[in-house]
Design a protein around this motif. Structure first.
Motif, PDB file in Angstrom:
ATOM      1  N   UNK A  11       0.851  -1.178   0.000  1.00  0.00           N
ATOM      2  CA  UNK A  11       0.000   0.000   0.000  1.00  0.00           C
ATOM      3  C   UNK A  11       0.893   1.236   0.000  1.00  0.00           C
ATOM      4  N   UNK A  12       0.698   2.154  -0.941  1.00  0.00           N
ATOM      5  CA  UNK A  12      -0.320   2.192  -1.988  1.00  0.00           C
ATOM      6  C   UNK A  12      -0.047   1.169  -3.099  1.00  0.00           C
ATOM      7  N   UNK A  13      -1.095   0.898  -3.873  1.00  0.00           N
ATOM      8  CA  UNK A  13      -0.959  -0.004  -5.016  1.00  0.00           C
ATOM      9  C   UNK A  13      -0.143   0.656  -6.116  1.00  0.00           C
ATOM     10  N   UNK A  14       0.415  -0.170  -7.003  1.00  0.00           N
ATOM     11  CA  UNK A  14       1.270   0.345  -8.076  1.00  0.00           C
ATOM     12  C   UNK A  14       0.583   0.363  -9.439  1.00  0.00           C
ATOM     13  N   UNK A  15      -0.557  -0.332  -9.549  1.00  0.00           N
ATOM     14  CA  UNK A  15      -1.217  -0.439 -10.859  1.00  0.00           C
ATOM     15  C   UNK A  15      -2.719  -0.196 -10.696  1.00  0.00           C
ATOM     16  N   UNK A  59      -0.194   4.886   8.859  1.00  0.00           N
ATOM     17  CA  UNK A  59      -1.328   4.037   8.519  1.00  0.00           C
ATOM     18  C   UNK A  59      -0.907   3.044   7.445  1.00  0.00           C
ATOM     19  N   UNK A  60      -1.142   1.752   7.720  1.00  0.00           N
ATOM     20  CA  UNK A  60      -0.824   0.685   6.763  1.00  0.00           C
ATOM     21  C   UNK A  60       0.624   0.828   6.294  1.00  0.00           C
ATOM     22  N   UNK A 101       9.877  11.037   0.602  1.00  0.00           N
ATOM     23  CA  UNK A 101      11.180  11.558   0.197  1.00  0.00           C
ATOM     24  C   UNK A 101      11.789  10.779  -0.958  1.00  0.00           C
ATOM     25  N   UNK A 102      11.481   9.491  -1.044  1.00  0.00           N
ATOM     26  CA  UNK A 102      12.117   8.640  -2.047  1.00  0.00           C
ATOM     27  C   UNK A 102      11.409   8.751  -3.388  1.00  0.00           C
ATOM     28  N   UNK A 103      12.000   8.118  -4.399  1.00  0.00           N
ATOM     29  CA  UNK A 103      11.394   8.107  -5.733  1.00  0.00           C
ATOM     30  C   UNK A 103      10.304   7.059  -5.853  1.00  0.00           C
ATOM     31  N   UNK A 104      10.171   6.196  -4.851  1.00  0.00           N
ATOM     32  CA  UNK A 104       9.152   5.146  -4.889  1.00  0.00           C
ATOM     33  C   UNK A 104       7.759   5.755  -4.808  1.00  0.00           C
ATOM     34  N   UNK A 105       6.782   5.135  -5.472  1.00  0.00           N
ATOM     35  CA  UNK A 105       5.416   5.668  -5.429  1.00  0.00           C
ATOM     36  C   UNK A 105       4.856   5.639  -4.012  1.00  0.00           C
ATOM     37  N   UNK A 106       4.131   6.680  -3.651  1.00  0.00           N
ATOM     38  CA  UNK A 106       3.483   6.706  -2.351  1.00  0.00           C
ATOM     39  C   UNK A 106       3.750   7.985  -1.586  1.00  0.00           C
ATOM     40  N   UNK A 107       3.275   7.994  -0.348  1.00  0.00           N
ATOM     41  CA  UNK A 107       3.443   9.156   0.511  1.00  0.00           C
ATOM     42  C   UNK A 107       3.258   8.702   1.948  1.00  0.00           C
ATOM     43  N   UNK A 108       3.547   9.587   2.898  1.00  0.00           N
ATOM     44  CA  UNK A 108       3.287   9.278   4.304  1.00  0.00           C
ATOM     45  C   UNK A 108       1.870   9.699   4.645  1.00  0.00           C
ATOM     46  N   UNK A 109       1.215   8.833   5.429  1.00  0.00           N
ATOM     47  CA  UNK A 109      -0.135   9.132   5.905  1.00  0.00           C
ATOM     48  C   UNK A 109      -0.247   8.559   7.300  1.00  0.00           C
ATOM     49  N   UNK A 110      -0.579   9.406   8.274  1.00  0.00           N
ATOM     50  CA  UNK A 110      -0.614   8.927   9.642  1.00  0.00           C
ATOM     51  C   UNK A 110      -1.581   9.687  10.527  1.00  0.00           C
ATOM     52  N   UNK A 111      -1.567   9.343  11.802  1.00  0.00           N
ATOM     53  CA  UNK A 111      -2.521   9.877  12.776  1.00  0.00           C
ATOM     54  C   UNK A 111      -2.378  11.401  12.907  1.00  0.00           C
ATOM     55  N   UNK A 122      -5.909  13.794  10.033  1.00  0.00           N
ATOM     56  CA  UNK A 122      -4.661  13.078   9.799  1.00  0.00           C
ATOM     57  C   UNK A 122      -3.693  13.964   9.021  1.00  0.00           C
ATOM     58  N   UNK A 123      -2.437  13.493   8.971  1.00  0.00           N
ATOM     59  CA  UNK A 123      -1.422  14.226   8.220  1.00  0.00           C
ATOM     60  C   UNK A 123      -0.936  13.376   7.054  1.00  0.00           C
ATOM     61  N   UNK A 124      -0.982  13.964   5.857  1.00  0.00           N
ATOM     62  CA  UNK A 124      -0.447  13.328   4.658  1.00  0.00           C
ATOM     63  C   UNK A 124       0.713  14.183   4.161  1.00  0.00           C
ATOM     64  N   UNK A 125       1.917  13.631   4.197  1.00  0.00           N
ATOM     65  CA  UNK A 125       3.092  14.333   3.679  1.00  0.00           C
ATOM     66  C   UNK A 125       3.339  13.792   2.275  1.00  0.00           C
ATOM     67  N   UNK A 126       2.944  14.564   1.277  1.00  0.00           N
ATOM     68  CA  UNK A 126       2.972  14.077  -0.094  1.00  0.00           C
ATOM     69  C   UNK A 126       4.380  14.054  -0.672  1.00  0.00           C
ATOM     70  N   UNK A 127       5.142  15.128  -0.482  1.00  0.00           N
ATOM     71  CA  UNK A 127       6.448  15.210  -1.137  1.00  0.00           C
ATOM     72  C   UNK A 127       7.392  16.103  -0.359  1.00  0.00           C
ATOM     73  N   UNK A 128       8.628  15.641  -0.227  1.00  0.00           N
ATOM     74  CA  UNK A 128       9.716  16.463   0.306  1.00  0.00           C
ATOM     75  C   UNK A 128      10.784  16.538  -0.774  1.00  0.00           C
ATOM     76  N   UNK A 129      11.023  17.737  -1.276  1.00  0.00           N
ATOM     77  CA  UNK A 129      12.016  17.939  -2.345  1.00  0.00           C
ATOM     78  C   UNK A 129      13.153  18.797  -1.814  1.00  0.00           C
ATOM     79  N   UNK A 130      14.385  18.319  -2.027  1.00  0.00           N
ATOM     80  CA  UNK A 130      15.566  19.000  -1.513  1.00  0.00           C
ATOM     81  C   UNK A 130      16.551  19.253  -2.671  1.00  0.00           C
ATOM     82  N   UNK A 131      17.023  20.499  -2.778  1.00  0.00           N
ATOM     83  CA  UNK A 131      18.023  20.862  -3.780  1.00  0.00           C
ATOM     84  C   UNK A 131      19.340  21.210  -3.074  1.00  0.00           C
ATOM     85  N   UNK A 132      20.430  20.703  -3.609  1.00  0.00           N
ATOM     86  CA  UNK A 132      21.746  20.954  -3.026  1.00  0.00           C
ATOM     87  C   UNK A 132      22.631  21.688  -4.019  1.00  0.00           C
TER      88      UNK A 132
END
Length: 499
Positions: free
Chosen positions: A321-325, A370-371, A379-389, A486-496
Motif C-alpha cells: 500500500x499504496x498499489x502500483x497499478x 497508517x498501513x 522523500x524517495x522516488x518510490x510511489x506513495x506518501x506518508x499518511x498517519x494519525x 490526519x497528516x499526509x506528507x505528499x512530497x519532500x524535495x531537496x536541492x543541493x
C-alpha cells in the motif's frame, strides 16, 4: 448402506479433494524438476500411476462406508485417465509445456534472465477499447529508466482466436515499439488452438451465462499458456492486464517490497483488483499454470490463484500500500460488459518536482503510519506518501542526511487532491547542522540538535531558500499545534549545491 453423519461426510469429501490436489501438485513438481524434458509417454506413466493411487484411495473410502459421491469421483478420475494422450502438437492433455520458439511471433529472447517478466494478455476490443494496449505499454515504458529496461521483459500475449485481430496486435507493436522489440524488451506471443481445452458445454457455476463461462474459462487457459511461456525468462513474474496504468518508479518499488519480506511468500499484491499486479517467483509459474489449466472451467482465475496460495500455505494476501497499478479500461474483453472497478489504494502521485536532488537520507517520524504509508515514501522516488494519525504539538518528521549537505532549497507539500483536509495546519520547517551524539536517543526528534527555525507552513506547504554555504545534517517538520485531521506528507524535495 449405513450413512455417515453429516460432519463425517463433509470430512470425507474434504480429505478426498485434498488428496486429489496433493497428488496432482506432486505430479507437477515431478514434471517441473525435469525442466519439461520428459517425453509424453513418460509423463503418461507418471499420470497413470497417480490415477491408480487415487482409485485405491476411493476404494478405501468406499470400504469405510463412503458416500455416493465416491461413484462420481471414480467416473471423473476415469475420464482424466482416458484424456491422458498426446495430441498432434506433441503436447500431452495434462501438459502445459510451451514451445517458446513457435509461440513467439515478435521479439528476441535475451541471453540473461531478467529481474522481472511482465505478462500482458490482450484481446481486441472495439471503439476506444482498441487503444488500451498501447496506453498500457506506454505507461509501463514511461515509468522505467534505461537501466530499468535492462531488468525487465514485457511479454504481450495476442490471445484472440481470430487471426486478423492477432495480426492487428502484431502490426501495432511492430510499428510503434520497433526498438523495444529488437532489443528484447517486448515480445509478442500466440498460442496454438490445440492448447485449448473444450470451451463449450461447460458447467455453469455461480449461475453464469454460457457466454460468460466460455469467456472466463478461455481466460484461465490464456493465463496458463502465458505463465508457462514466461517460465525461466526472469527471477520474478508480474501479471498485468492490457488496460492498466503504472505508478511512477514501479520497478524500484517492487524491488524494495520484495526485499522487505522476511517470511516465505507465494504471491505479492501490487493491486487489489482481480488478477492485476500479482507477483510470483519464477519457480512457481509452471505449477500455477498447471493448476489454472486443470481447474479452468470451475472458477474464475481471480478465485483460483487464491486457492493456489492457500495450498502453498500463504493464508493472507501480502499487499503493498499504496498499489502500483490501476485498472483504467471500461470496455471488458467480454462483449457487452462494462468494467468500472477502480483500486482505491492506487496513488497516481507523480512528483511535482523532477529536478530535486534528494541526497541519501534516513526519514523518520514520531507519528504512527497508517498501513504501508510509511515516512520514507514522501522523500524517495518510490510511489506513495506518508499518511498517519493527527499530529499533536511536538511531533516531528525528520530527514537525516547520510552526509552533511549544502542545501539551497527545500519544498514540502502536505495533503493532496483526494485528501485536501489532511494537510499540516500548524507547523514549521527547521534545520540543524549538528547530529546528535550516541548518548542521545535514536528517536527521530533526537536525530540532530540545535535546530533553527526556517519558515512556517502556510496552507499545508512550505517553500524555503537556505544559506547553501553552511552544511545541513537534518531538516524536519515540527508540529507547533494539535489538529484533528490526519497528516499526509505528499512530497519532500531537496536541492543541493556543490561544495
Amino acid at each position: 448402506m449405513a450413512r455417515l453423519p453429516v460432519a463425517q461426510v463433509a470430512l470425507v469429501i474434504m480429505l478426498s479433494f485434498m488428496f486429489f490436489l496433493n497428488a496432482w501438485l506432486l505430479l507437477t513438481d515431478t514434471v517441473a524438476l525435469h525442466d519439461g524434458n520428459l517425453e509424453c509417454e513418460d509423463r503418461q506413466k507418471i499420470l497413470l500411476s497417480t490415477v491408480t493411487l487415487l482409485q485405491d484411495e476411493i476404494d478405501r473410502l468406499k470400504a469405510m462406508n463412503g458416500i455416493d459421491r465416491v461413484g462420481r469421483m471414480r467416473r471423473e478420475v476415469g475420464a482424466e485417465r482416458d484424456a491422458i494422450a498426446c495430441n498432434d502438437s506433441g503436447l500431452c492433455a495434462w501438459d502445459v509445456g510451451v514451445n517458446r520458439t513457435r509461440a513467439r511471433i515478435l521479439g528476441i529472447q535475451r541471453k540473461q534472465k531478467a529481474f522481472l517478466v511482465v505478462g500482458v494478455p490482450t484481446v481486441q476490443r472495439t471503439g476506444k477499447g482498441r487503444q488500451y494496449l498501447s496506453t498500457t505499454l506506454d505507461s509501463l515504458l514511461a515509468q522505467m529508466s534505461n537501466a530499468d529496461r535492462k531488468d525487465v521483459v514485457i511479454v504481450v500475449f495476442a490471445a484472440d482466436f481470430d487471426t486478423k485481430r492477432r495480426e492487428e496486435v502484431t502490426t501495432l507493436i511492430q510499428n510503434s515499439y520497433t526498438l523495444h522489440v529488437q532489443n528484447g524488451l517486448i515480445q509478442v506471443i500466440q498460442a496454438p488452438k490445440s492448447f485449448y481445452r473444450p470451451l463449450s458445454g461447460l458447467k455453469r457455476n455461480f449461475g453464469d451465462s454460457e457466454s460468460r463461462v466460455k469467456w472466463r474459462s478461455k481466460q484461465c487457459l490464456d493465463y496458463a499458456f502465458l505463465l508457462s511461456y514466461c517460465t525461466g525468462l526472469g527471477h520474478y513474474y508480474l501479471q498485468l492486464e492490457d488496460d492498466v496504468m503504472s505508478s511512477a518508479a514501479f520497478l524500484s518499488a517492487i524491488k524494495d517490497f520484495v526485499a522487505e519480506q522476511n517470511k516465505p511468500w507465494v504471491t505479492l499484491d501490487f493491486s487489489r483488483l482481480g488478477f492485476i499486479g500479482k507477483l510470483y517467483h519464477d519457480h512457481d509459474l509452471q505449477r500455477l499454470a498447471a493448476f489454472i489449466k486443470f481447474l479452468y472451467d470451475e472458477q474464475p482465475v481471480d478465485f483460483l490463484y487464491r486457492y493456489f496460495n492457500a495450498i502453498l500455505a500463504q493464508k493472507k494476501p501480502i499487499a503493498r500500500t499504496p498499489s502500483l497499478f490501476q485498472h483504467m479500461g471500461l470496455e471488458s474483453s467480454l462483449l457487452g460488459k462494462v468494467q468500472q472497478t477502480k483500486d482505491l489504494n492506487f496513488v497516481d502521485n507523480s512528483r511535482d518536482f523532477h529536478d530535486s536532488d534528494n541526497p541519501p537520507a534516513v526519514v523518520s517520524t514520531t507519528l504512527d503510519a497508517f498501513a504501508s504509508y510509511v515516512a520514507h515514501l514522501s522523500y524517495s522516488a518510490s510511489p506513495g506518501y506518508f499518511w498517519g494519525r493527527p499530529p499533536v504539538r511536538g511531533d516531528t518528521f525528520t530527514v537525516l542526511f547520510i552526509e552533511p549537505q549544502m542545501i539551497r532549497r527545500v519544498v514540502i507539500n502536505t495533503g493532496d487532491d483526494a485528501h485536501p483536509g489532511d494537510h499540516l495546519n500548524y507547523g514549521r520547517l527547521e534545520i540543524s547542522q549538528a547530529a546528535a551524539g550516541q548518548e542521545h536517543s535514536k528517536k527521530s526528534d533526537s536525530a540532530c540538535v540545535q535546530y533553527q527555525t526556517v519558515k512556517d507552513f502556510k496552507n499545508g506547504r512550505v517553500d524555503a531558500k537556505l544559506d547553501a554555504r553552511r552544511p545541513t545534517k537534518c531538516c524536519r517538520i515540527y508540529a507547533t499545534g494539535t489538529q484533528d485531521t490526519w497528516l499526509l506528507v505528499k512530497e519532500i524535495a531537496v536541492w543541493t549545491t556543490s561544495v
